[in-house]
Design a protein around this motif. Structure first.
Motif, PDB file in Angstrom:
ATOM      1  N   SER A  29       0.584  -1.389  -0.077  1.00  0.00           N
ATOM      2  CA  SER A  29      -0.033  -0.020  -0.314  1.00  0.00           C
ATOM      3  C   SER A  29       0.644   1.484  -0.164  1.00  0.00           C
ATOM      4  N   ASP A  30       0.341   2.249  -0.966  1.00  0.00           N
ATOM      5  CA  ASP A  30       0.909   3.921  -1.135  1.00  0.00           C
ATOM      6  C   ASP A  30       0.281   4.222   0.475  1.00  0.00           C
ATOM      7  N   LYS A  31      -0.664   3.675   1.523  1.00  0.00           N
ATOM      8  CA  LYS A  31      -0.501   4.820   2.146  1.00  0.00           C
ATOM      9  C   LYS A  31      -0.310   4.168   4.259  1.00  0.00           C
ATOM     10  N   GLU A  32       0.269   4.196   4.524  1.00  0.00           N
ATOM     11  CA  GLU A  32       0.809   3.707   5.970  1.00  0.00           C
ATOM     12  C   GLU A  32       0.208   4.437   7.130  1.00  0.00           C
ATOM     13  N   ASN A  33       0.013   2.916   8.154  1.00  0.00           N
ATOM     14  CA  ASN A  33      -0.588   3.937   9.551  1.00  0.00           C
ATOM     15  C   ASN A  33       1.002   4.449  10.131  1.00  0.00           C
ATOM     16  N   PRO A  34       0.217   4.959  11.243  1.00  0.00           N
ATOM     17  CA  PRO A  34       1.515   5.783  12.838  1.00  0.00           C
ATOM     18  C   PRO A  34       2.643   4.802  12.956  1.00  0.00           C
ATOM     19  N   GLN A  35       3.066   3.813  13.156  1.00  0.00           N
ATOM     20  CA  GLN A  35       3.850   2.424  12.987  1.00  0.00           C
ATOM     21  C   GLN A  35       4.182   2.650  11.522  1.00  0.00           C
ATOM     22  N   GLY A  36       3.854   3.271  10.875  1.00  0.00           N
ATOM     23  CA  GLY A  36       4.598   2.501   9.470  1.00  0.00           C
ATOM     24  C   GLY A  36       4.252   0.957   8.710  1.00  0.00           C
ATOM     25  N   ALA A  37       3.071   0.700   8.901  1.00  0.00           N
ATOM     26  CA  ALA A  37       2.778  -0.574   8.260  1.00  0.00           C
ATOM     27  C   ALA A  37       1.227   0.057   8.253  1.00  0.00           C
ATOM     28  N   SER A  38       0.415  -0.813   6.716  1.00  0.00           N
ATOM     29  CA  SER A  38      -0.380  -0.833   6.085  1.00  0.00           C
ATOM     30  C   SER A  38      -1.202  -2.228   6.816  1.00  0.00           C
ATOM     31  N   PRO A  39      -2.305  -1.947   7.884  1.00  0.00           N
ATOM     32  CA  PRO A  39      -3.464  -2.924   8.113  1.00  0.00           C
ATOM     33  C   PRO A  39      -3.925  -3.636   6.934  1.00  0.00           C
ATOM     34  N   LEU A  40      -4.767  -3.055   6.328  1.00  0.00           N
ATOM     35  CA  LEU A  40      -5.208  -3.403   4.798  1.00  0.00           C
ATOM     36  C   LEU A  40      -4.225  -4.406   4.123  1.00  0.00           C
ATOM     37  N   ALA A  41      -3.367  -4.036   4.103  1.00  0.00           N
ATOM     38  CA  ALA A  41      -2.334  -4.812   3.282  1.00  0.00           C
ATOM     39  C   ALA A  41      -1.877  -6.199   3.289  1.00  0.00           C
ATOM     40  N   THR A  64     -11.874  -1.980  10.166  1.00  0.00           N
ATOM     41  CA  THR A  64     -10.997  -1.595  10.895  1.00  0.00           C
ATOM     42  C   THR A  64      -9.769  -2.681  10.474  1.00  0.00           C
ATOM     43  N   ALA A  65      -9.140  -2.645   9.459  1.00  0.00           N
ATOM     44  CA  ALA A  65      -8.082  -4.157   9.975  1.00  0.00           C
ATOM     45  C   ALA A  65      -6.811  -3.532  11.062  1.00  0.00           C
ATOM     46  N   SER A  66      -6.597  -5.198  11.318  1.00  0.00           N
ATOM     47  CA  SER A  66      -5.876  -4.402  12.440  1.00  0.00           C
ATOM     48  C   SER A  66      -4.355  -5.962  12.545  1.00  0.00           C
ATOM     49  N   SER A  67      -4.031  -5.475  13.284  1.00  0.00           N
ATOM     50  CA  SER A  67      -2.488  -6.866  13.583  1.00  0.00           C
ATOM     51  C   SER A  67      -3.515  -7.399  15.044  1.00  0.00           C
ATOM     52  N   VAL A  68      -3.538  -8.603  14.919  1.00  0.00           N
ATOM     53  CA  VAL A  68      -4.048  -9.498  15.957  1.00  0.00           C
ATOM     54  C   VAL A  68      -3.341  -9.474  17.370  1.00  0.00           C
ATOM     55  N   HIS A  69      -1.962  -9.098  16.855  1.00  0.00           N
ATOM     56  CA  HIS A  69      -0.573  -9.179  18.128  1.00  0.00           C
ATOM     57  C   HIS A  69      -0.681  -7.300  19.088  1.00  0.00           C
ATOM     58  N   ASP A  70      -1.095  -6.919  17.991  1.00  0.00           N
ATOM     59  CA  ASP A  70      -0.996  -5.550  18.395  1.00  0.00           C
ATOM     60  C   ASP A  70      -1.890  -4.366  17.968  1.00  0.00           C
ATOM     61  N   PRO A  71      -3.517  -4.421  18.466  1.00  0.00           N
ATOM     62  CA  PRO A  71      -4.996  -3.927  17.870  1.00  0.00           C
ATOM     63  C   PRO A  71      -4.383  -2.743  17.633  1.00  0.00           C
ATOM     64  N   SER A  72      -3.263  -1.512  18.734  1.00  0.00           N
ATOM     65  CA  SER A  72      -3.158  -0.171  17.724  1.00  0.00           C
ATOM     66  C   SER A  72      -2.517   0.294  16.564  1.00  0.00           C
ATOM     67  N   CYS A  73      -2.322  -1.422  16.065  1.00  0.00           N
ATOM     68  CA  CYS A  73      -1.617  -0.847  14.936  1.00  0.00           C
ATOM     69  C   CYS A  73      -2.919  -1.214  13.456  1.00  0.00           C
ATOM     70  N   ALA A  74      -3.994   0.257  13.527  1.00  0.00           N
ATOM     71  CA  ALA A  74      -4.684  -0.577  12.427  1.00  0.00           C
ATOM     72  C   ALA A  74      -4.675   0.733  11.806  1.00  0.00           C
ATOM     73  N   GLN A  75      -6.227  -0.013  10.994  1.00  0.00           N
ATOM     74  CA  GLN A  75      -6.357   1.371   9.872  1.00  0.00           C
ATOM     75  C   GLN A  75      -7.582   0.959   9.990  1.00  0.00           C
ATOM     76  N   GLU A  76      -8.725   2.042   9.447  1.00  0.00           N
ATOM     77  CA  GLU A  76      -9.910   2.378   8.945  1.00  0.00           C
ATOM     78  C   GLU A  76     -10.879   2.363   7.391  1.00  0.00           C
ATOM     79  N   LEU A  77     -11.934   2.004   7.541  1.00  0.00           N
ATOM     80  CA  LEU A  77     -11.725   2.100   6.028  1.00  0.00           C
ATOM     81  C   LEU A  77     -13.124   1.866   6.477  1.00  0.00           C
TER      82      LEU A  77
END
Length: 131
Positions: free
Chosen positions: A21-33, A86-99
């Motif tokens: 993805s060309d859009k990352e969350n504040p943690q530098g990840a794209s949970p959607l991707a 909300t797409a998110s990490s199973v291990h870190d729910p704060s690593c998330a992206q909403e759409l």
């Protein structure tokens, strides 16, 4: 947002699909991707079937099913609450992206179509409005 689907090969020659993805969350990840390309090591054939479950849940969420509804992969998940997902990490729910859930459903279909074609040398880019 742009999502780029592509095929890659392990050193043993087996192929796997990736989503960037060309859009990352504040943690530098794209949970959607990541929720898309997290196949748990089971491969594209199983992923294509499991995507059907994600699409079913998205349709239920949009139809007003009590939520949240969860579509869980190995390391990432999607939580659907009506019109929002909300797409998110199973291990870190704060690593998330909403759409919007309607967008998530569309992305699931695009990813499923890409996987169903099997390994191809060209990448495929999908533009989505994630607002």
């Amino acid at each position: 947002m742009k999502l780029t689907f592509s095929w890659h090969q392990f050193s043993d020659g087996t192929s796997y699909a990736r989503c960037l993805s060309d859009k990352e969350n504040p943690q530098g990840a794209s949970p959607l991707a990541h929720v898309l390309d997290d196949d748990g090591g089971l491969g594209a054939e199983i992923a294509v079937k499991w995507i059907e479950e994600g699409k079913r849940l998205a349709r239920q969420a949009m139809a007003g099913a009590p939520g949240p509804l969860h579509w869980v992969r190995e390391h990432f998940m999607a939580e659907m609450n009506g019109e929002r997902t909300t797409a998110s990490s199973v291990h870190d729910p704060s690593c998330a992206q909403e759409l919007p859930t309607r967008v998530f459903l569309s992305v699931l279909q695009s990813w499923q179509d890409f996987l169903a074609t099997g390994p191809v040398p060209k990448s495929h880019t999908v533009e989505i409005d994630d607002r």
